[in-house]
Design an enzyme around this catalytic site. Structure first.
Site, mmCIF file in Angstrom:
data_model
loop_
_atom_site.group_PDB
_atom_site.id
_atom_site.type_symbol
_atom_site.label_atom_id
_atom_site.label_comp_id
_atom_site.label_asym_id
_atom_site.label_seq_id
_atom_site.Cartn_x
_atom_site.Cartn_y
_atom_site.Cartn_z
ATOM 1 N N LYS A 206 -24.569 -89.973 -42.707
ATOM 2 C CA LYS A 206 -25.375 -90.347 -43.869
ATOM 3 C C LYS A 206 -26.722 -89.618 -43.853
ATOM 4 O O LYS A 206 -27.194 -89.126 -44.882
ATOM 5 C CB LYS A 206 -25.603 -91.857 -43.881
ATOM 6 C CG LYS A 206 -26.553 -92.344 -44.984
ATOM 7 C CD LYS A 206 -26.018 -92.019 -46.372
ATOM 8 C CE LYS A 206 -27.014 -92.396 -47.463
ATOM 9 N NZ LYS A 206 -27.231 -93.837 -47.575
ATOM 10 N N CYS A 260 -33.483 -93.194 -49.762
ATOM 11 C CA CYS A 260 -32.582 -92.377 -48.947
ATOM 12 C C CYS A 260 -33.153 -91.002 -48.642
ATOM 13 O O CYS A 260 -33.543 -90.723 -47.519
ATOM 14 C CB CYS A 260 -31.222 -92.244 -49.644
ATOM 15 S SG CYS A 260 -30.276 -93.781 -49.664
#
Length: 410
Positions: A206, A260
């Site tokens: 990720k 993010c």
């Protein structure tokens, strides 16, 4: 096919609530947990406390069917999904306090054979840290009966309910058994491929995905600064360059926001500070872009004809949502208000109704409609390319100094 019948989702934010709602839509009893009264109350009314297309229908239906509820207390369940914030500290290391707090609330409820999934974007080792904390709190448990896995979200705000179903998922287990249990649970709603690995690799995957995007955005942002200096239209430049069959330059902006891309690369840098040179430079390039925008706006306010008012279009970190997390627009608005206290800054954000906390206490900022902002200000700054701004007629911009960081009106 999963044997799990009840799931507790800890953290009902932009990822936790959609995950809870889509599981509940498949007949699993989902008990949501959150610390915010506004969120708990909204969910129990069958409502969504933020903007996310299609989510409202899922939540309303699940609450009406009795498969989704919310509370402040962590209940007993067959599985737990932890979807809490993971901000970074001043030194850019990960702040795991929210994960630790969630683990501390889950631990007393464990009976054995539960699955605990960490969805929060985390640095390498965070899932193991959570597992260790759970077992430390429950030394009476046989460690082989606690199944812990990491399953990072990889959805786009504004398309979450669709991409939860259609995007491939990565599942990493502390043990192969935990990974398989997690895969079985996500198979309830995910129609795409679910890729199984170990927890640390899943965590790193990720971070790498978002760092890849951050590096490419940094290239575009650096191009925009260079183009401005040499008198080139960066939007035309990128469009021309992208006609090459193997070139696909992204679009520049006022910086990078969201929980993010603006955060995850720092976790890699913190894990390998001497080796992550390119990733660090990209982060620094993108973090520097808001200050460049501020300087452009201040220069505009010093030109003849400036009427003392600046309209700032967009505060969210991306188009057509209300998510303000790590938004460069917020940082730009605050910096401008502090640097130029005699100037009035008219903030236009059609997706929120109240002043963001980060801007409270500033006497020279106020939220206004798009029409008021464009009518009143002589300088207009575009920071977010909301659809509403795309329809602004050229006549509304006549005679104004336009600083368009999104190429909306190029």
């Amino acid at each position: 096919m999963t044997s799990i019948k009840e799931v507790a989702v800890v953290g009902l934010g932009y990822i936790g609530l959609p995950t809870a709602a889509i599981l509940a839509s498949k007949g699993i009893i989902v008990k949501g947990v959150d610390v915010t009264p506004r969120t708990v109350d909204a969910v129990n009314r069958g409502e969504v406390p933020f903007v996310e297309p299609a989510l409202g229908d899922f939540v309303a239906a699940a609450v009406a069917n009795g498969t989704l509820s919310a509370s402040f207390d962590t209940p007993s369940a067959d599985a737990y999904i932890v979807a809490v914030p993971t901000p970074f500290n001043a030194d850019h290391s990960a702040d795991l306090s929210y994960i630790e707090a969630a683990a501390d609330k889950i631990a007393p409820q464990l009976r054995g054979n539960e699955l605990v999934i960490l969805e929060s974007t985390s640095p390498p080792g965070a899932t193991q840290h959570m597992a260790d904390r759970l077992l430390a709190a429950r030394p009476d448990l046989d460690s082989s009966t606690l199944h812990v896995a990491h399953c990072p979200e990889r959805v786009l705000p504004g398309r979450v309910m669709e991409e939860l179903v259609t995007n491939d998922r990565i599942v990493g287990g502390i043990t192969p058994e935990a990974a398989q249990m997690a895969k079985d649970l996500y198979s309830v709603f995910c129609e795409a491929e679910i890729l199984v690995t170990d927890a640390t690799t899943a965590e790193m995957a990720k971070l790498v995905e978002n760092s890849y995007r951050d590096v490419n955005i940094a290239f575009a942002n650096e191009l925009s600064v260079i183009s401005d200096k040499v008198g080139i239209n960066v939007w035309e430049l990128i469009e021309l360059a992208n006609h090459h069959p193997r070139v696909n330059i992204l679009q520049p902006g006022p910086g990078v926001g969201g929980h993010c891309i603006a955060v995850d690369p720092w976790f890699i840098v913190a894990a390998a500070p001497e080796e992550a040179k390119l990733i660090r430079q990209a982060r620094e390039t993108n973090d520097a872009k808001p200050a460049w925008v501020v300087d452009k706006v201040i220069t505009s306010t010093e030109t003849p004809g400036f009427n003392g008012k600046v309209a700032i279009l967009g505060l969210a970190f991306k188009a057509n949502i209300d998510d303000l997390r790590e938004s460069p627009s917020i940082a730009i608005a605050r910096s401008l208000a502090e640097k130029a206290p005699s100037i009035e800054f008219l903030l236009v954000e059609p997706h929120i109704e109240t002043m963001p906390k980060a801007l409270l206490g500033l006497g020279n900022v106020r939220l206004v409609s798009t029409d008021e902002g464009l009518e009143s200000a002589s300088t207009v700054v575009v920071l977010v390319d909301h659809d509403q701004f795309k329809t602004v007629p050229a006549t509304a911009l006549a005679g104004k100094d336009i600083i368009d960081t999104r190429g909306l009106w190029r």
